[in-house]
Scaffold this active site. Structure first.
Site, PDB file in Angstrom:
ATOM      1  N   ASP A   1     -18.573-152.802  93.018  1.00 34.10           N
ATOM      2  CA  ASP A   1     -19.553-153.780  93.543  1.00 34.10           C
ATOM      3  C   ASP A   1     -20.871-153.014  93.710  1.00 34.10           C
ATOM      4  O   ASP A   1     -21.263-152.673  94.840  1.00 34.10           O
ATOM      5  CB  ASP A   1     -19.098-154.316  94.910  1.00 34.10           C
ATOM      6  CG  ASP A   1     -17.690-154.897  94.851  1.00 34.10           C
ATOM      7  OD1 ASP A   1     -17.546-156.029  94.368  1.00 34.10           O
ATOM      8  OD2 ASP A   1     -16.750-154.195  95.270  1.00 34.10           O
TER       9      ASP A   1
ATOM     10  N   GLU B   1      -6.036-148.112  97.191  1.00 39.79           N
ATOM     11  CA  GLU B   1      -7.397-148.000  97.728  1.00 39.79           C
ATOM     12  C   GLU B   1      -7.252-147.967  99.268  1.00 39.79           C
ATOM     13  O   GLU B   1      -7.371-146.907  99.867  1.00 39.79           O
ATOM     14  CB  GLU B   1      -8.248-149.192  97.276  1.00 39.79           C
ATOM     15  CG  GLU B   1      -9.684-149.161  97.755  1.00 39.79           C
ATOM     16  CD  GLU B   1     -10.429-150.496  97.531  1.00 39.79           C
ATOM     17  OE1 GLU B   1      -9.772-151.561  97.446  1.00 39.79           O
ATOM     18  OE2 GLU B   1     -11.680-150.450  97.480  1.00 39.79           O
TER      19      GLU B   1
HETATM   20  N1  LIG Z   1     -13.313-152.610  96.530  1.00 35.20           N
HETATM   21  C1  LIG Z   1     -12.660-153.773  96.633  1.00 35.20           C
HETATM   22  N2  LIG Z   1     -11.378-153.764  97.038  1.00 35.20           N
HETATM   23  C2  LIG Z   1     -10.700-154.909  97.151  1.00 35.20           C
HETATM   24  N3  LIG Z   1     -11.213-156.102  96.892  1.00 35.20           N
HETATM   25  C3  LIG Z   1     -12.489-156.161  96.487  1.00 35.20           C
HETATM   26  N4  LIG Z   1     -13.257-157.210  96.171  1.00 35.20           N
HETATM   27  C4  LIG Z   1     -14.465-156.747  95.844  1.00 35.20           C
HETATM   28  N5  LIG Z   1     -14.488-155.403  95.956  1.00 35.20           N
HETATM   29  C5  LIG Z   1     -13.261-155.020  96.352  1.00 35.20           C
HETATM   30 ZN   LIG Z   2     -12.515-153.811  92.958  1.00 44.63          ZN
END
Ligand SMILES: Nc1ncnc2[nH]cnc12
Ligand SMILES: [Zn+2]
EC number: 3.5.4.2
Length: 332
Positions: free
Chosen positions: A268, A189
């Protein structure tokens, strides 16, 4: 509307701004800097993580967590989801003043309430937070391993991927694996393809949270396809956080085309102004996915869910069989 399943949603990150505002009122917290025009305010990954911590800190009692889990899962079921895995964080509960045991008990109660109302099946994945350090992640793994709660099905690691090395967390993941928990880890990511390769080499997960930057290395994409590692893709999250400039640039179709097993997730959702249904709809529109391809994401999610054989078989009976199998489904 396709049937849906979700493998990757952080429970504290699922709290809507409305719910956060009502919690803030309850605990007399000023949220005016964090909630504006019905949305959360943040501007990059670091400030997103900080905003996330503030919202998590508004859930302090068992009742709060019962409500949160029930609220999120019930809304997911209304959107056509039959299964969800919640990433849960004992560290965030502890910081909010609640014991991890009470936190899990409350979330389980919320999950059961949602199931009783809607039929949605769900499990918890205990998640260590990478930037809280190796010790904290190992403690989360030890908690997950000793808990033996029937709804705790997996262990994972989220947080800031730019901190530390995957190798640092080998012990935590060994503890979880030895306890029989399913394994997933955020990689690829904010770290590049090397981070995904290191996760596979050192932590041996069956699933990768995001994993999308594997696309930077064709040999790695082939490895992911050949080994059947499942990618928990969260396109809306990636666009909101600037991992890719737009949905049109997102590598999901390329990964699918290369034979990777792909699922769709919201991560999220209110932080990124998305939802699980929104992810299915946005990728349908952006990439022209047909119902069969969208359903294959759900089928892959059920195939990769951290559930026992009987539960998986029951869930699979609820996923319509595609007339002809798509490229990703053929890998299953
Ligand atoms: N997208 C994300 N990447 C890493 N940690 C997280 N915690 C909550 N969302 C996250
Ligand atoms: Zn995540």
């Amino acid at each position: 509307m396709p049937i849906k399943a979700e493998l990757h949603c952080h429970i504290e990150g699922a709290a809507s701004p409305d719910l956060a505002v009502s919690q803030a009122r309850k605990y007399n917290v000023d949220l005016s800097a964090l909630v504006r025009d019905g949305g959360y305010v943040w501007h990059d990954f670091t400030s997103f993580l900080a905003a996330y911590d503030v919202v998590a800190g508004l859930f302090r009692s068992e009742d709060d967590y019962v409500r949160l889990a029930d609220h999120y899962l019930s809304s997911l079921a209304r959107d056509g989801a039959i299964y969800a895995e919640l990433f849960v964080s004992p560290d965030h509960a502890r910081k909010a003043g609640l014991s991890p045991e009470a936190y899990i008990r409350a979330l389980a109660e919320g999950m059961q309430r949602a199931a009783a109302k809607t039929g949605i099946e769900s499990r918890m994945v205990v998640t260590g937070v990478r930037h809280f350090g190796v010790e904290a992640v190992e403690a989360a793994a030890r908690f997950a391993a000793r808990s033996r709660h029937p709804l705790i099905a997996g262990f994972g690691m989220a947080g800031d991927e730019r901190v530390g090395d995957m190798e640092d967390f080998v012990r935590a993941f060994e503890i979880a694996r030895e306890a029989g928990l399913g394994i997933t880890v955020h990689a690829g990511e904010f770290g590049g393809w090397e981070s995904v390769a290191a996760a596979l080499d050192h932590l041996r997960p069956s699933r990768i949270g995001h994993g999308v930057r594997a696309v930077e290395n064709t040999d790695l994409v082939k490895r992911i396809a050949d080994e059947g590692v499942v990618l928990e893709c969260c396109p809306g999250s990636n666009i909101a956080l600037g991992v890719f400039p737009s949905l049109a640039d997102h590598p999901l179709p390329r990964l699918l085309q290369a034979g990777c097993r792909v699922t769709l997730n919201s991560d999220d959702p209110p932080f990124f102004r998305t939802s699980l249904a929104g992810e299915y709809e946005a990728t349908r529109r952006a990439f022209g996915f047909d119902e069969r391809t969208l359903t294959s994401f759900t089928q892959t999610a059920v195939e990769a869910a951290f559930v026992d054989r009987k539960t998986r078989a029951q869930l699979l009976t609820r996923v319509p069989k595609p007339a002809a199998r798509s490229a990703s489904a053929r890998k299953l």
